[in-house]
Design an enzyme around this catalytic site. Structure first.
Site, PDB file in Angstrom:
ATOM      1  N   SER A   1       0.542  -1.073   0.430  1.00 58.77           N
ATOM      2  CA  SER A   1      -0.471  -0.063   0.004  1.00 58.77           C
ATOM      3  C   SER A   1       0.961   1.337  -0.002  1.00 58.77           C
ATOM      4  CB  SER A   1      -0.971  -0.658   1.304  1.00 58.77           C
ATOM      5  OG  SER A   1      -1.237   1.080   1.230  1.00 58.77           O
TER       6      SER A   1
ATOM      7  N   MET B   1      -9.397   7.944  -0.115  1.00 58.93           N
ATOM      8  CA  MET B   1      -9.663   8.117   1.324  1.00 58.93           C
ATOM      9  C   MET B   1     -10.683   9.534   1.357  1.00 58.93           C
ATOM     10  SD  MET B   1      -7.269   6.854   4.098  1.00 58.93           S
ATOM     11  CE  MET B   1      -7.022   5.572   4.059  1.00 58.93           C
TER      12      MET B   1
ATOM     13  N   MET C   1     -12.143   4.411  -0.307  1.00 61.51           N
ATOM     14  CA  MET C   1     -12.656   5.105   0.655  1.00 61.51           C
ATOM     15  C   MET C   1     -13.518   5.996   0.617  1.00 61.51           C
ATOM     16  SD  MET C   1     -10.241   3.430   3.012  1.00 61.51           S
ATOM     17  CE  MET C   1      -9.025   3.101   1.026  1.00 61.51           C
TER      18      MET C   1
ATOM     19  N   MET D   1     -11.234  -5.278   5.239  1.00 59.63           N
ATOM     20  CA  MET D   1     -11.112  -4.647   6.616  1.00 59.63           C
ATOM     21  C   MET D   1     -10.083  -5.501   7.474  1.00 59.63           C
ATOM     22  SD  MET D   1     -10.377  -2.566   4.110  1.00 59.63           S
ATOM     23  CE  MET D   1      -9.796  -1.040   5.973  1.00 59.63           C
TER      24      MET D   1
ATOM     25  N   ASP E   1      -6.236  -6.301   4.710  1.00 54.63           N
ATOM     26  CA  ASP E   1      -6.109  -5.271   4.463  1.00 54.63           C
ATOM     27  C   ASP E   1      -6.359  -4.893   5.538  1.00 54.63           C
ATOM     28  OD1 ASP E   1      -4.869  -2.415   3.705  1.00 54.63           O
ATOM     29  OD2 ASP E   1      -7.058  -2.890   2.227  1.00 54.63           O
TER      30      ASP E   1
HETATM   31  C1  DX5 Z   1      -6.624   1.347   5.173  1.00 58.17           C
HETATM   32  C2  DX5 Z   1      -5.706   1.032   3.848  1.00 58.17           C
HETATM   33  C3  DX5 Z   1      -4.947   0.392   4.215  1.00 58.17           C
HETATM   34  C4  DX5 Z   1      -4.046   0.874   5.005  1.00 58.17           C
HETATM   35  C5  DX5 Z   1      -2.395  -0.648   5.133  1.00 58.17           C
HETATM   36  O1  DX5 Z   1      -7.386   2.113   5.364  1.00 58.17           O
HETATM   37  O2  DX5 Z   1      -7.040   0.752   3.374  1.00 58.17           O
HETATM   38  O3  DX5 Z   1      -4.733  -0.341   3.061  1.00 58.17           O
HETATM   39  O4  DX5 Z   1      -2.993   1.397   3.583  1.00 58.17           O
HETATM   40  O5  DX5 Z   1      -1.731  -0.415   5.976  1.00 58.17           O
HETATM   41  P1  DX5 Z   1      -0.297  -1.442   7.072  1.00 58.17           P
HETATM   42  O6  DX5 Z   1      -0.006  -2.603   6.285  1.00 58.17           O
HETATM   43  O7  DX5 Z   1       0.120  -0.852   7.831  1.00 58.17           O
HETATM   44  O8  DX5 Z   1      -2.143  -1.814   7.959  1.00 58.17           O
HETATM   45 ZN    ZN Z   2      -6.989  -0.194   1.428  1.00 57.07          ZN
END
Ligand code: DX5
Ligand code: ZN
Length: 219
Positions: free
Chosen positions: A9, A38, A69, A138, A176
């Site tokens: 990511s 986001m 998101m 998630m 994720d």
């Molecule tokens: C959170 C995101 C993830 C995030 C994961 O809202 O959707 O993709 O970047 O990051 P880590 O691996 O640091 O939890």
């Molecule tokens: Zn994500």
């Protein structure tokens, strides 16, 4: 076991050195770029949008896995198709007409993903599972990188796997949030196909090696 995909990511990348970090992913054994968009409404954070993705797409040599998101994602499906998204995931909680949204994503030539929050039951996807290429489970509350993995995710993977099997679907399961070398193997054993990883990779001393080591768990 089919090939396990690793999707770093870029939310955890150094935005002042984005090209460097993109090249690192290009050169590594990573499979996809995971891009977290986001809007500050669906989640309490704002990340990056179209101009940044346009620049990322210029350098990225692997498929773009875009995780929206945002509220009302239907307004932007074509925009993300034009930007070069291969997989486009919308949130179940943001789509009152999810089936129509999935048709829209497919109609634009992308793979359709559905992300669900930790409190959302996987059973809610059963009636559209054949139309979903990827479920993004998630394993943290969306909005921020670097959060602690929620253990109930394992149960959700197992339940989702059964739903996929009994409907003869080919849906991939993506995890994720909070993925690292400690939980990766157990996630894959439970049925995960794609591991998103942000901070674990980008905060490590040698991100290329960290990606290789993650992959190495599944060969
Ligand atoms: C959170 C995101 C993830 C995030 C994961 O809202 O959707 O993709 O970047 O990051 P880590 O691996 O640091 O939890
Ligand atoms: Zn994500």
């Amino acid at each position: 076991m089919s090939k396990i995909l690793v999707a770093p990511s870029l939310l955890a990348a150094d935005f002042a050195n984005l090209q460097r970090d993109i090249e690192m992913v290009n050169q590594s054994q990573a499979d996809w770029f995971h891009l977290d968009v986001m809007d500050g409404v669906f989640v309490p954070n704002i990340s990056f949008g179209m101009p940044v993705i346009k620049s990322i797409a210029k350098h990225a040599k692997k498929p773009l896995d875009v995780h929206l998101m945002i509220v009302d994602p239907d307004r932007y499906l074509k925009t993300f198709a034009d930007l070069g998204a291969s997989v486009l995931s919308v949130h179940y909680e943001a789509c009152p007409h999810l089936h129509r949204t999935l048709q829209g994503i497919h109609g634009l030539g992308m793979q359709a993903g559905v992300a669900i929050n930790p409190h959302t039951a996987v059973e809610l996807l059963e009636d559209v599972i054949q139309d979903i290429d990827l479920v993004c489970l998630m394993s943290v509350n969306p909005g921020f990188g670097g959060q602690k993995f929620i253990e109930n995710t394992y149960r959700k993977i197992e339940k989702l796997h059964k739903i996929i099997d009994r409907n003869h679907a080919t849906t991939k399961i993506e995890i994720d949030g909070g993925v690292n070398a400690e939980n990766a193997r157990a996630l894959v054993n439970a049925g995960a196909d794609v591991l998103v990883t942000g901070n674990f990779v980008f905060s490590s001393e040698n991100p290329t090696q960290t990606i290789e080591d993650l992959h190495g768990l599944f060969v």
